[in-house]
Design a protein around this motif. Structure first.
Motif, PDB file in Angstrom:
ATOM      1  N   ASP A   3       0.498  11.084  -1.648  1.00  0.00           N
ATOM      2  CA  ASP A   3       1.816  11.089  -1.035  1.00  0.00           C
ATOM      3  C   ASP A   3       1.776  11.272   0.479  1.00  0.00           C
ATOM      4  O   ASP A   3       2.800  11.532   1.099  1.00  0.00           O
ATOM      5  CB  ASP A   3       2.750  12.100  -1.714  1.00  0.00           C
ATOM      6  N   ALA A  15       9.388   6.496   5.610  1.00  0.00           N
ATOM      7  CA  ALA A  15       8.547   5.969   4.539  1.00  0.00           C
ATOM      8  C   ALA A  15       7.558   7.023   4.050  1.00  0.00           C
ATOM      9  O   ALA A  15       6.368   6.761   3.926  1.00  0.00           O
ATOM     10  CB  ALA A  15       7.829   4.718   5.025  1.00  0.00           C
ATOM     11  N   VAL A  16       8.069   8.223   3.801  1.00  0.00           N
ATOM     12  CA  VAL A  16       7.213   9.305   3.319  1.00  0.00           C
ATOM     13  C   VAL A  16       7.763   9.810   1.989  1.00  0.00           C
ATOM     14  O   VAL A  16       8.962   9.805   1.753  1.00  0.00           O
ATOM     15  CB  VAL A  16       7.126  10.467   4.340  1.00  0.00           C
ATOM     16  N   MET A  17       6.863  10.245   1.127  1.00  0.00           N
ATOM     17  CA  MET A  17       7.213  10.561  -0.254  1.00  0.00           C
ATOM     18  C   MET A  17       7.829  11.944  -0.396  1.00  0.00           C
ATOM     19  O   MET A  17       8.367  12.282  -1.442  1.00  0.00           O
ATOM     20  CB  MET A  17       5.975  10.453  -1.147  1.00  0.00           C
ATOM     21  N   PRO A  34      -3.832   3.904  -3.235  1.00  0.00           N
ATOM     22  CA  PRO A  34      -2.701   3.007  -3.529  1.00  0.00           C
ATOM     23  C   PRO A  34      -3.028   2.042  -4.658  1.00  0.00           C
ATOM     24  O   PRO A  34      -2.158   1.714  -5.472  1.00  0.00           O
ATOM     25  CB  PRO A  34      -2.506   2.223  -2.219  1.00  0.00           C
ATOM     26  N   PRO A  85       3.222   7.939   6.089  1.00  0.00           N
ATOM     27  CA  PRO A  85       3.089   6.899   5.061  1.00  0.00           C
ATOM     28  C   PRO A  85       1.641   6.891   4.566  1.00  0.00           C
ATOM     29  O   PRO A  85       0.715   7.055   5.360  1.00  0.00           O
ATOM     30  CB  PRO A  85       3.433   5.615   5.826  1.00  0.00           C
ATOM     31  N   ARG A  86       1.480   6.707   3.280  1.00  0.00           N
ATOM     32  CA  ARG A  86       0.165   6.777   2.642  1.00  0.00           C
ATOM     33  C   ARG A  86      -0.900   5.981   3.414  1.00  0.00           C
ATOM     34  O   ARG A  86      -2.023   6.455   3.588  1.00  0.00           O
ATOM     35  CB  ARG A  86       0.340   6.177   1.252  1.00  0.00           C
ATOM     36  N   SER A  87      -0.533   4.795   3.874  1.00  0.00           N
ATOM     37  CA  SER A  87      -1.519   3.935   4.528  1.00  0.00           C
ATOM     38  C   SER A  87      -1.942   4.472   5.888  1.00  0.00           C
ATOM     39  O   SER A  87      -2.923   4.004   6.465  1.00  0.00           O
ATOM     40  CB  SER A  87      -0.937   2.526   4.699  1.00  0.00           C
ATOM     41  N   ALA A 111       3.064  16.130  -6.788  1.00  0.00           N
ATOM     42  CA  ALA A 111       4.210  15.380  -6.286  1.00  0.00           C
ATOM     43  C   ALA A 111       4.015  13.878  -6.408  1.00  0.00           C
ATOM     44  O   ALA A 111       4.982  13.139  -6.573  1.00  0.00           O
ATOM     45  CB  ALA A 111       4.495  15.755  -4.832  1.00  0.00           C
ATOM     46  N   HIS A 141      -2.844  15.836   0.056  1.00  0.00           N
ATOM     47  CA  HIS A 141      -2.284  15.098  -1.061  1.00  0.00           C
ATOM     48  C   HIS A 141      -2.264  13.631  -0.634  1.00  0.00           C
ATOM     49  O   HIS A 141      -1.238  13.121  -0.199  1.00  0.00           O
ATOM     50  CB  HIS A 141      -0.886  15.615  -1.370  1.00  0.00           C
ATOM     51  N   PRO A 155       5.245   0.640  -9.540  1.00  0.00           N
ATOM     52  CA  PRO A 155       4.464  -0.434 -10.155  1.00  0.00           C
ATOM     53  C   PRO A 155       5.218  -1.044 -11.334  1.00  0.00           C
ATOM     54  O   PRO A 155       5.875  -0.330 -12.089  1.00  0.00           O
ATOM     55  CB  PRO A 155       3.203   0.273 -10.675  1.00  0.00           C
ATOM     56  N   ALA A 200      -8.439   5.111 -22.952  1.00  0.00           N
ATOM     57  CA  ALA A 200      -8.209   3.807 -22.323  1.00  0.00           C
ATOM     58  C   ALA A 200      -7.943   3.967 -20.823  1.00  0.00           C
ATOM     59  O   ALA A 200      -8.468   3.216 -19.996  1.00  0.00           O
ATOM     60  CB  ALA A 200      -7.026   3.115 -22.997  1.00  0.00           C
ATOM     61  N   ASP A 201      -7.136   4.979 -20.475  1.00  0.00           N
ATOM     62  CA  ASP A 201      -6.781   5.166 -19.063  1.00  0.00           C
ATOM     63  C   ASP A 201      -7.991   5.601 -18.239  1.00  0.00           C
ATOM     64  O   ASP A 201      -8.174   5.161 -17.102  1.00  0.00           O
ATOM     65  CB  ASP A 201      -5.657   6.209 -18.930  1.00  0.00           C
ATOM     66  N   GLY A 251      -0.185   1.550 -12.366  1.00  0.00           N
ATOM     67  CA  GLY A 251       0.735   2.150 -13.332  1.00  0.00           C
ATOM     68  C   GLY A 251       0.078   3.277 -14.121  1.00  0.00           C
ATOM     69  O   GLY A 251       0.677   3.808 -15.048  1.00  0.00           O
ATOM     70  N   LEU A 252      -1.133   3.657 -13.755  1.00  0.00           N
ATOM     71  CA  LEU A 252      -1.794   4.765 -14.458  1.00  0.00           C
ATOM     72  C   LEU A 252      -1.100   6.103 -14.195  1.00  0.00           C
ATOM     73  O   LEU A 252      -1.350   7.083 -14.891  1.00  0.00           O
ATOM     74  CB  LEU A 252      -3.263   4.871 -14.015  1.00  0.00           C
ATOM     75  N   ILE A 294      -2.614   3.895  -7.900  1.00  0.00           N
ATOM     76  CA  ILE A 294      -1.198   4.098  -8.214  1.00  0.00           C
ATOM     77  C   ILE A 294      -0.555   2.784  -8.655  1.00  0.00           C
ATOM     78  O   ILE A 294       0.260   2.760  -9.577  1.00  0.00           O
ATOM     79  CB  ILE A 294      -0.470   4.715  -6.999  1.00  0.00           C
ATOM     80  N   ALA A 295      -0.968   1.684  -8.020  1.00  0.00           N
ATOM     81  CA  ALA A 295      -0.379   0.383  -8.340  1.00  0.00           C
ATOM     82  C   ALA A 295      -0.674  -0.063  -9.768  1.00  0.00           C
ATOM     83  O   ALA A 295       0.046  -0.889 -10.327  1.00  0.00           O
ATOM     84  CB  ALA A 295      -0.859  -0.673  -7.355  1.00  0.00           C
ATOM     85  N   ARG A 339       1.659   0.229 -19.683  1.00  0.00           N
ATOM     86  CA  ARG A 339       0.715  -0.468 -18.817  1.00  0.00           C
ATOM     87  C   ARG A 339      -0.073  -1.530 -19.577  1.00  0.00           C
ATOM     88  O   ARG A 339      -0.480  -2.527 -19.011  1.00  0.00           O
ATOM     89  CB  ARG A 339      -0.232   0.581 -18.231  1.00  0.00           C
ATOM     90  N   ALA A 398       0.843  -1.205   0.000  1.00  0.00           N
ATOM     91  CA  ALA A 398       0.000   0.000   0.000  1.00  0.00           C
ATOM     92  C   ALA A 398       0.876   1.251   0.000  1.00  0.00           C
ATOM     93  O   ALA A 398       0.638   2.195  -0.751  1.00  0.00           O
ATOM     94  CB  ALA A 398      -0.932  -0.006   1.199  1.00  0.00           C
ATOM     95  N   ASP A 399       1.880   1.266   0.849  1.00  0.00           N
ATOM     96  CA  ASP A 399       2.786   2.424   0.889  1.00  0.00           C
ATOM     97  C   ASP A 399       3.815   2.365  -0.236  1.00  0.00           C
ATOM     98  O   ASP A 399       4.506   3.348  -0.490  1.00  0.00           O
ATOM     99  CB  ASP A 399       3.519   2.482   2.233  1.00  0.00           C
ATOM    100  N   GLN A 400       3.922   1.212  -0.874  1.00  0.00           N
ATOM    101  CA  GLN A 400       4.928   1.002  -1.924  1.00  0.00           C
ATOM    102  C   GLN A 400       6.329   1.332  -1.431  1.00  0.00           C
ATOM    103  O   GLN A 400       7.085   2.081  -2.059  1.00  0.00           O
ATOM    104  CB  GLN A 400       4.569   1.800  -3.186  1.00  0.00           C
ATOM    105  N   LEU A 416       5.426  -2.264 -14.945  1.00  0.00           N
ATOM    106  CA  LEU A 416       4.699  -2.018 -16.194  1.00  0.00           C
ATOM    107  C   LEU A 416       4.825  -3.292 -17.019  1.00  0.00           C
ATOM    108  O   LEU A 416       5.939  -3.745 -17.303  1.00  0.00           O
ATOM    109  CB  LEU A 416       5.287  -0.806 -16.910  1.00  0.00           C
ATOM    110  N   GLN A 440      -4.817   7.138 -25.722  1.00  0.00           N
ATOM    111  CA  GLN A 440      -4.365   6.553 -24.463  1.00  0.00           C
ATOM    112  C   GLN A 440      -5.216   7.060 -23.310  1.00  0.00           C
ATOM    113  O   GLN A 440      -5.527   6.327 -22.373  1.00  0.00           O
ATOM    114  CB  GLN A 440      -2.892   6.915 -24.262  1.00  0.00           C
ATOM    115  N   SER A 474     -10.085   2.565 -17.554  1.00  0.00           N
ATOM    116  CA  SER A 474      -9.490   1.728 -16.502  1.00  0.00           C
ATOM    117  C   SER A 474      -9.678   2.357 -15.134  1.00  0.00           C
ATOM    118  O   SER A 474     -10.052   1.688 -14.158  1.00  0.00           O
ATOM    119  CB  SER A 474      -7.985   1.554 -16.722  1.00  0.00           C
TER     120      SER A 474
END
Lengths: 465, 465
Positions: free
Chosen positions: B380, A182-184, B238, B350-352, B154, B377, A215, B297-298, B244-245, B241-242, A290, A104-106, A217, B294, B301
């Motif tokens: 991030d 773990a922060v962006m 997450p 952390p995002r989570s 960001a 945000h 991610p 399509a994106d 790949g978009l 983001i995972a 993708r 989740a946090d990647q 691709l 593109q 998705s």
């Protein structure tokens, strides 16, 4: 005898099996892959298995005024991991745990001895990857951090610096501290993390690394694109990048180097003989998208642009040939070594200055009557030049000329291999003394006694320390 | 009287028009946009027009032991650009030239006073842009560098740190030096550039910035996506983001905040009333692609994923509504200020951990019986919380609780606004003393006399200096 006292204290802290001293030292621990090795015997080679043990080693070293040299997998090319006489080599290959892997946090939090291959294996199936690709998959994360390792995918994905979010450090006085996390993003005090990245073990021992993942691709295509001359390759790359196609690799290989690679690795690339005859330079392009639909569109756009820019043909390689070619490119160092390469330059220049640098390298090659092999990450201006000349003085004179040319067009001495011991004299000679002085002060801020990988100097030999 | 001597020397160096002293000081030069301003009168406000003039100012300041405070456009939110008593404010708004704009290298070399808007205007039609988007377009590049400014994009494009390749600096002792350059990667000594980024004027005066540009992606679409609760927003990001978009914006706005924004800016977002009634949280997503095909399509998705994850609907906004919404989001600070906001927190986690932090903020809001507005945000982990409470002690106690919660889940005090004067006490109180000590040493390495923006401390008030 101090060394015996130190040895006993190290054994008490880490156990007998984790402390090696002469005559029990393994030769493999005493060098990296630098072409200019010095046979130096350290006081000890130790293998701590935890941050606490690293701190114990640092405490013992501080007590006895002994130097510390960190070592990852020893895949560095600049001699930064060589022992110093009387010092302790701290090998991190017993610290390779993945402490946290968070989809989740990647992020992945790992110990520094973990290799790129091991990290890649652990990420298989998660949909995530660590996108920095210095090529040598046996390289350790800690070594990558200390070198700010780059590699072929930097043109899209950046270098180690862009994927390290935080570190745990052990300082020369055995203080353990954390920076980043773990922060962006962060704007919370000086960025100690970024300062330690690329510092080649001269500031602190890295004991934990928080990595940003990306991610995977899933749709990939590799193009091999022959051109009649290098200038065309260099001209097309900025145009390719400007399209927004975001190629992950834009690699230049000259025709003799590609022939050597193909021969060494029995590559079947399918280049028609009449094309191969005319081709002086090859561009390798990796696209990653993708979806397959997007790849079809991107390949069509890229091919049209490349052909319009003078490509003799555009070969979209099959999966097998593509991975063979990329692997072969990664093995180029070994191929060159077998051929007797004596020095490898990885000067980095503004992208537009690559042609003039390569022209100059050909002129130098003619003038010295010696071969200078060329390939490089043309998308990010990081040119790799292999110098084949036995005489040390002539070799250094060639290296000096090439580095000076790179600096004159706004470049830097090393794009990704580091300065290490090998390029230190050039670096000291060619760097603004004011910048050296400031760097010396930064070194002092971390390591006032100068015991962390003390090869690093800030004034030319003969100058004041 | 020293101050008169200093004034005369400054006038001799810069000319009468570039030096202001009391009573001729312009109030606008004496603060940034911090909510906690202190009325401090400096010795002088100067406007150098070249690096040489900045060095002259530094030389005069060094001679007389006077402090230097750099100031860009004064759009900072943390009080880092406030004058110090007896110090010189160095305004960079007379240094806003673009020194080089190179489409092939995709770099711009600019003076620090150039604003984001001016840079954007200069890049129009080149196919390139500076992709960092802190929102306030009147902010200067120098200010952005010193704050490591971030902003909404960001999540895809990174922050200022990722787009600055090199700097020219004037040190406290008037030394002029360059670090980095127009190269995409480097492993050539300590990265002084990265250390100065985010240092809030406490290490050096930035007189030139080399920026990395990126290709403009011409196909854009903004989605406004209502959800019944915030947890769903945080869970979907997450996943988005995972894929790949690579969304360029993933912004969270709570329903009351969106209502306030819509009212303040007369937004017509087209959200159906029955949806608006159920929506507690909105996600704003910006996609950017190279081609319209593109994008189709994106969008398909992304919409499928969002709906599957519980979106009440997915509104793809028209161009006009989209730019209105993003601009309104950027004006949120001013809307909040008009509503009487007393503190703004930009903790990054952390995002989570965003949901738990926002849950906690609601609990704190209830416990203190006060409103805490939320947006951020979410991609991030940089959460912006607006605290509306008049009593200083209660306000600080709320801020302290929220920051401690952020740190407890692995976060940092500021994601993009900086520490400045406003958050210094919290920072000193909550940061590992060993990390503070090291930072103090880094400060000394640049500025042994402590004259560069000397608000910055490294020990809590009452501790040793």
């Amino acid at each position: 005898m101090t060394s015996e006292v130190v040895r006993r204290e190290l054994v008490a802290a880490l156990g007998e099996a984790a402390v090696m001293t002469a005559p029990g030292l393994a030769l493999d621990d005493l060098h990296d892959e630098s072409l200019h090795r010095h046979a130096v015997e350290p006081l000890a080679v130790v293998r701590p298995s935890s941050t606490a043990e690293v701190a114990s080693v640092a405490r013992i070293a501080a007590r006895h005024g002994v130097a510390l040299v960190p070592r990852g997998s020893g895949t560095g090319l600049s001699g930064a991991a060589e022992p110093v006489p009387g010092g302790i080599v701290v090998c991190f290959d017993a610290m390779k745990r993945i402490l946290r892997l968070d989809p989740a946090d990647q992020v992945a939090v790992v110990q520094p001895g973990l290799t790129l291959r091991e990290l890649g294996d652990a990420l298989a199936g998660t949909g995530l990857r660590y996108p920095v690709y210095p090529g040598e998959m046996s390289g350790s994360i800690g070594g990558n951090v200390n070198t700010n390792a780059g590699g072929m995918r930097a043109v899209r994905h950046g270098v180690t610096r862009h994927h390290v979010l935080g570190l745990e450090l052990v300082l020369a006085d055995a203080t353990v501290l954390r920076c980043g996390g773990a922060v962006m993003k962060s704007s919370s005090g000086y960025d100690v993390t970024q300062l330690v990245i690329g510092s080649e073990g001269t500031l602190a021992l890295v004991t934990e690394v928080t990595l940003k993942l990306a991610p995977v691709l899933t749709s990939c295509a590799t193009m091999l694109v022959p051109f009649e001359n290098l200038a065309s390759v260099c001209q097309v790359v900025p145009r390719l990048i400007a399209t927004g196609l975001s190629p992950s690799i834009t690699e230049y290989v000259d025709a003799p180097t590609l022939r050597a690679l193909a021969a060494a690795s029995s590559l079947e690339l399918g280049v028609a003989p009449q094309v191969a005859e005319r081709a002086a330079a090859y561009l390798i392009v990796l696209l990653e998208t993708r979806t397959d639909g997007q790849m079809d569109a991107d390949l069509a756009s890229a091919s049209a642009l490349l052909e319009e820019a003078g490509a003799l043909d555009v070969y979209v390689l099959g999966e097998h040939a593509a991975s063979q070619l990329i692997e072969a490119r990664e093995r180029l160092f070994w191929v060159s070594r077998d051929e007797g390469v004596r020095d490898i330059i990885d000067v980095v220049v503004p992208r537009s200055a690559v042609p003039s640098l390569l022209d100059a390298s050909r002129e130098i090659s003619r003038r010295y009557g010696t071969r200078i092999g060329g390939c490089g990450h043309v998308g990010d201006g990081n040119v790799h030049l292999s110098v084949f000349v036995d005489d040390d003085e002539r070799r250094q004179s060639i290296v000096r000329e090439l580095l000076r040319l790179g600096l004159a067009v706004g470049g830097q001495i090393s794009g990704e291999h580091g300065i290490g011991r090998d390029k230190q004299d050039y670096y000291l000679e060619m760097t603004d003394p004011a910048l050296l002085t400031l760097q010396g002060r930064l070194k002092d801020a971390f390591d006032p006694e100068g015991r962390m990988n003390p090869f690093r100097r800030f004034t030319p030999r003969g100058g004041d320390a």
